[in-house]
Design a protein around this motif. Structure first.
Motif, PDB file in Angstrom:
ATOM      1  N   GLU A  20       0.787  -1.075  -0.129  1.00 49.83           N
ATOM      2  CA  GLU A  20       0.156  -0.093  -0.047  1.00 49.83           C
ATOM      3  C   GLU A  20       0.987   1.307   0.090  1.00 49.83           C
ATOM      4  N   ASP A  21       0.432   2.313  -0.821  1.00 50.57           N
ATOM      5  CA  ASP A  21       1.162   3.429  -0.850  1.00 50.57           C
ATOM      6  C   ASP A  21       0.966   4.328   0.127  1.00 50.57           C
TER       7      ASP A  21
ATOM      8  N   ASN B 161      14.972  -7.459  -4.166  1.00 49.21           N
ATOM      9  CA  ASN B 161      13.576  -7.302  -4.187  1.00 49.21           C
ATOM     10  C   ASN B 161      13.347  -5.799  -4.855  1.00 49.21           C
ATOM     11  N   LYS B 162      12.236  -5.537  -5.621  1.00 47.80           N
ATOM     12  CA  LYS B 162      12.081  -4.554  -6.169  1.00 47.80           C
ATOM     13  C   LYS B 162      11.312  -3.239  -5.278  1.00 47.80           C
ATOM     14  N   LEU B 163      11.776  -2.085  -5.210  1.00 50.37           N
ATOM     15  CA  LEU B 163      11.170  -1.239  -4.254  1.00 50.37           C
ATOM     16  C   LEU B 163      11.588   0.213  -4.626  1.00 50.37           C
TER      17      LEU B 163
ATOM     18  N   PRO C 144       5.554   1.513  -1.964  1.00 52.96           N
ATOM     19  CA  PRO C 144       4.541   1.257  -1.133  1.00 52.96           C
ATOM     20  C   PRO C 144       5.429   0.028  -0.058  1.00 52.96           C
ATOM     21  N   ARG C 145       4.581   0.076   1.181  1.00 54.16           N
ATOM     22  CA  ARG C 145       4.892  -0.728   2.222  1.00 54.16           C
ATOM     23  C   ARG C 145       4.151  -1.989   2.209  1.00 54.16           C
TER      24      ARG C 145
ATOM     25  N   HIS D 294      13.630  -3.552   6.143  1.00 55.40           N
ATOM     26  CA  HIS D 294      13.972  -2.329   6.834  1.00 55.40           C
ATOM     27  C   HIS D 294      13.261  -0.991   6.052  1.00 55.40           C
ATOM     28  N   LEU D 295      12.240  -0.860   6.639  1.00 48.91           N
ATOM     29  CA  LEU D 295      11.285   0.053   5.864  1.00 48.91           C
ATOM     30  C   LEU D 295      11.322   1.559   6.179  1.00 48.91           C
TER      31      LEU D 295
END
Length: 335
Positions: free
Chosen positions: A27-28, A51-53, A68-69, A260-261
């Motif tokens: 979710e954004d 990972n794509k982020l 998004p998280r 690690h967000l």
């Protein structure tokens, strides 16, 4: 749906693949610190775990975060099995078997207790006593709690996202802590400990949380009027990206990952604590208690937090981009 990774799926935590495949799993979000939707991208692409982020910086307060998280449901599934514990073993450069075996070693615990003992000696010797409670969010193997209990005789409790670590704590200290992501447990934690904790610790775990502000506001509700908050985390500039201990400087894409967000630095780190309702008593860019971490000791206040200066925010965003460019230039020169 397929994955265009250049590596084996065995190398990627399963929840990363799930996030990439399902829009329902992410979710954004606005800035988790100040709720602003005014953010600018810092990096978008493949991260540390393949990972794509996307890492962004808040234009209002300068906090760095991934959007998004993951949703809470996906987070819970990842930490409910041993995926995270395997990552912990890999980070420590030991096998999973050796990591489990160390919990039976008295020398291991003696060394690990030093964190809690240094925290007591440097910040809490005139605050914490045998009639007091310490609560640790993201308490890992419980060594901080054990060190503080050994130093002061205090009561201990905590929250830990890994069931494996929670079982280690139950066996070692005889305490049944809260198990799972903090966001799913905070209401119960606050209900149990409202205005009862003399010290709340959040050591190196805010970056794992979906909502770090909710944790800090819960800590404020849990603390006694004369209680203390202790938090420490790596600085993206001084510990993640910079050359440290002989290691080469790293690019943003080499450090960011789904577990690690959030990525902290002094300006946003201080503002986050103040916005959560605390007065900062001390700040150190290099902690004595936990080396290679910046730290804050704070107490409750009712004063409003002043918003960061827009010029300081712009300088932080410029700094990370300049750091990135300089690192690339250094590597090209070496080649």
């Amino acid at each position: 749906m397929g994955h265009d990774h250049d590596h084996s799926h065995d190398d990627v935590p399963h929840y990363v693949l799930e996030l990439e495949d399902s829009a329902d799993s992410r979710e954004d979000i606005p800035c988790p610190v100040c709720d602003s939707w005014r953010w600018v991208p810092l990096y978008e692409g493949v991260g540390l775990r393949g990972n794509k982020l996307k890492l962004v910086a808040c234009s209002n307060c300068s906090h760095f975060f991934i959007t998004p998280r993951p949703t809470l449901e996906v987070f819970e599934r990842f930490y409910a099995d041993d995926s995270y514990f395997h990552l912990c073993a890999d980070f420590s450069e030991v096998s999973l078997e050796d990591k489990m075996a160390q919990f039976e070693d008295d020398a291991f615990w003696k060394k690990r207790f030093e964190h809690g003992q240094r925290l007591y000696e440097n910040h809490l010797s005139d605050v914490l006593g045998p009639d007091d409670l310490v609560f640790d969010f993201g308490c890992g193997d419980g060594a901080w709690l054990g060190g503080l209990q050994q130093a002061s005789g205090c009561a201990i409790d905590g929250e830990e996202i890994s069931p494996i670590y929670a079982e280690v704590i139950r066996r070692k200290f005889g305490v049944d802590i809260f198990v799972g992501p903090a966001e799913g447990l905070i209401d119960d934690i606050v209900e149990k400990h409202r205005a009862k904790a003399k010290v709340v610790i959040v050591s190196g775990s805010l970056q794992h949380m979906l909502d770090p502000m909710r944790c800090l506001r819960a800590a404020r509700e849990m603390l006694t009027q004369d209680g203390r908050l202790y938090i420490c985390n790596w600085s993206i500039f001084d510990h993640f990206m910079a050359s440290y201990g002989g290691a080469a400087r790293r690019l943003v894409g080499e450090i960011v990952s789904w577990e690690h967000l959030h990525y902290f630095h002094e300006l946003a780190f201080k503002y986050m604590v103040e916005r959560a309702g605390f007065e900062i008593l001390s700040y150190a860019p290099e902690s004595i208690v936990r080396p290679m971490h910046m730290e804050i000791v704070a107490k409750k206040t009712t004063a409003d937090a002043p918003a960061p200066d827009p010029e300081e925010v712009a300088a932080v965003i410029h700094r990370v981009r300049a750091f990135e460019s300089a690192t690339i230039a250094d590597r090209l020169r070496i080649r």
